[in-house]
Design an enzyme around this catalytic site. Structure first.
Site: not given
Ligand SMILES: Cc1cc2nc3c(=O)[nH]c(=O)nc-3n(C[C@H](O)[C@H](O)[C@H](O)COP(=O)(O)OP(=O)(O)OC[C@H]3O[C@@H](n4cnc5c(N)ncnc54)[C@H](O)[C@@H]3O)c2cc1C
Length: 375
Positions: A170, A253, A367
């Site tokens: 990520r 998420s 995130e």
């Protein structure tokens, strides 16, 4: 280019949140995007910068209720080109504003495989390299050969190779530069992928997907079947955008899966999920083709930690009628049930983060990109 004018940013995000911005420009062509970039250079002088925000599909953005007091550019550029590079591979380049999932479907229609496990992810092509989008065992960085960017510091177009992009779990060099400057230094103009001319998928790597497909891990199946099954799995978790499904009024998420040192991981309960971590870059990654397993690191599951810290599916600070709640199908998604504010979402996210810290001593990291907000 549409004239810059004031607009509510909630209309541009999948949370349906974000207050007003005084100047919103929609760039429908590459020239319009380049004009906006040229008019908004970036100096890494440490001095306060004029604020600039780029928005693709708004599916990874939580923007404050007070809005954004600067220039906003919504990237809507379009176009896809293909070129056969070897006897087996085709190079496909998509403009940043292309819709990601439509692009994935298009590559499969062209008989190109590689992106099938990344089906159903919302947002634009241009945003995918920034956080190295990943799902069901594939990360986009594995298939990207280069990214064309406008460097707002140098004032010129550059082509960054996969190595220069330093993809991690990520994260990427693009994201790190954005965090360092507080605004994107590199505006993505187009992304180039190397895909195989094949109707067969990449080997299936994700246990739940293998089980749904009724095959062993490592098997190749028709790529179109992987796409169908991934979308069905995602839909069952509220992870496909659907205006009627409040579980998808989210950024997917909300927290990344924590990467821990082996000593810290050893303190987790025996049944805590543990995944290998690969380090091909200065950061860590789980992309199967991006490096060797780092024996010093372990990735665990944020969803598991959240559930074990006592936050169940559908949890809200004021019970089941809370305007901001965890998804009813996935504890990792924080969702707007209709009447939430960004402040409601942040309050819930803080409570979850603090609860996990108290129970496990692990700090969950958000995130999505937070604009005008902090956890
Ligand atoms: C229901 C749902 C499911 C999701 N599932 C997944 C998943 O499985 N895996 C995953 O990795 N993510 C997932 N996400 C998160 C999100 O879809 C991805 O991160 C996606 O790539 C974001 O694309 P976007 O165009 O919407 O980016 P935006 O939200 O518009 O922007 C995100 C960041 O990128 C910057 N940005 C956007 N475009 C450009 C550009 N052209 N140049 C420079 N900077 C730019 C923005 O300024 C911002 O900082 C999910 C989100 C939702 C809502």
């Amino acid at each position: 280019m549409s004239q810059a004018h004031p607009q509510e940013l909630s209309g541009f995000t999948t949370f349906r949140l974000g207050g007003p911005a005084p100047q919103v420009t929609v760039a429908n062509t590459r020239d319009e995007l380049l004009d906006f970039c040229a008019a908004h250079p970036l100096e890494l002088s440490g001095q306060e910068q004029a604020h600039v925000l780029f928005i693709g599909g708004g599916s990874n953005l939580l923007i404050a209720d007070a809005g954004f007091d600067g220039a906003v550019c919504v990237v809507r550029t379009a176009g896809v080109e293909t070129a056969e590079t070897t006897t087996t591979d085709t190079r496909v380049t998509a403009e940043a504003g292309e819709d990601w999932d439509a692009f994935v479907a298009h590559t499969l229609d062209l008989g190109l495989s590689g992106l099938e496990a990344l089906s159903g992810i919302p947002g634009s092509v241009g945003a995918t390299p920034i956080q190295n989008v990943g799902a069901y065992g594939t990360e986009v960085g594995e298939l990207i050969s280069s990214v064309e960017v406008f460097d707002r510091v140098a004032g010129q177009i550059r082509h960054l190779t996969a190595v220069e992009l330093e993809f991690g779990y990520r994260t990427s060099a693009l994201k790190r530069a954005q965090i360092a400057a507080g605004t994107p230094q590199f505006v993505v103009l187009s992304v180039t992928f190397d895909l195989q001319r094949s109707d067969e998928s990449l080997p299936v790597r994700y246990a739940q997907l293998a089980s749904t497909l009724d095959v062993e891990i490592g098997t190749r199946v028709p790529a179109a079947r992987v796409r169908e099954n991934v979308i069905a799995l995602r839909r069952s978790k509220g992870m496909v955008l659907d205006a009627a499904d409040h579980d998808s009024w989210s950024a997917g998420s909300f927290f990344t899966n924590p990467v821990l040192g082996v000593e810290q991981a050893a303190e987790l309960p025996a049944d805590a999920p543990r995944f290998p971590v690969r380090s091909a870059t200065p950061e860590t990654t789980t992309g199967p083709s991006l490096g060797v397993v780092d024996p010093a690191l372990v990735k665990t599951s944020a969803a598991w930690l959240i559930e074990r810290a006592g936050f169940t599916k559908g949890f809200g600070l004021a019970g089941e009628h809370s305007p901001a709640r965890l998804s009813t199908r996935h504890t990792l998604a924080i969702t707007n049930r209709g009447g939430a504010t960004a402040a409601d979402l942040v309050a819930l996210a803080r409570t979850v983060r603090d609860g996990v810290r108290e129970k496990f001593g692990i700090e969950l990291e958000p995130e999505p990109v937070l604009v005008g907000l902090a956890l």
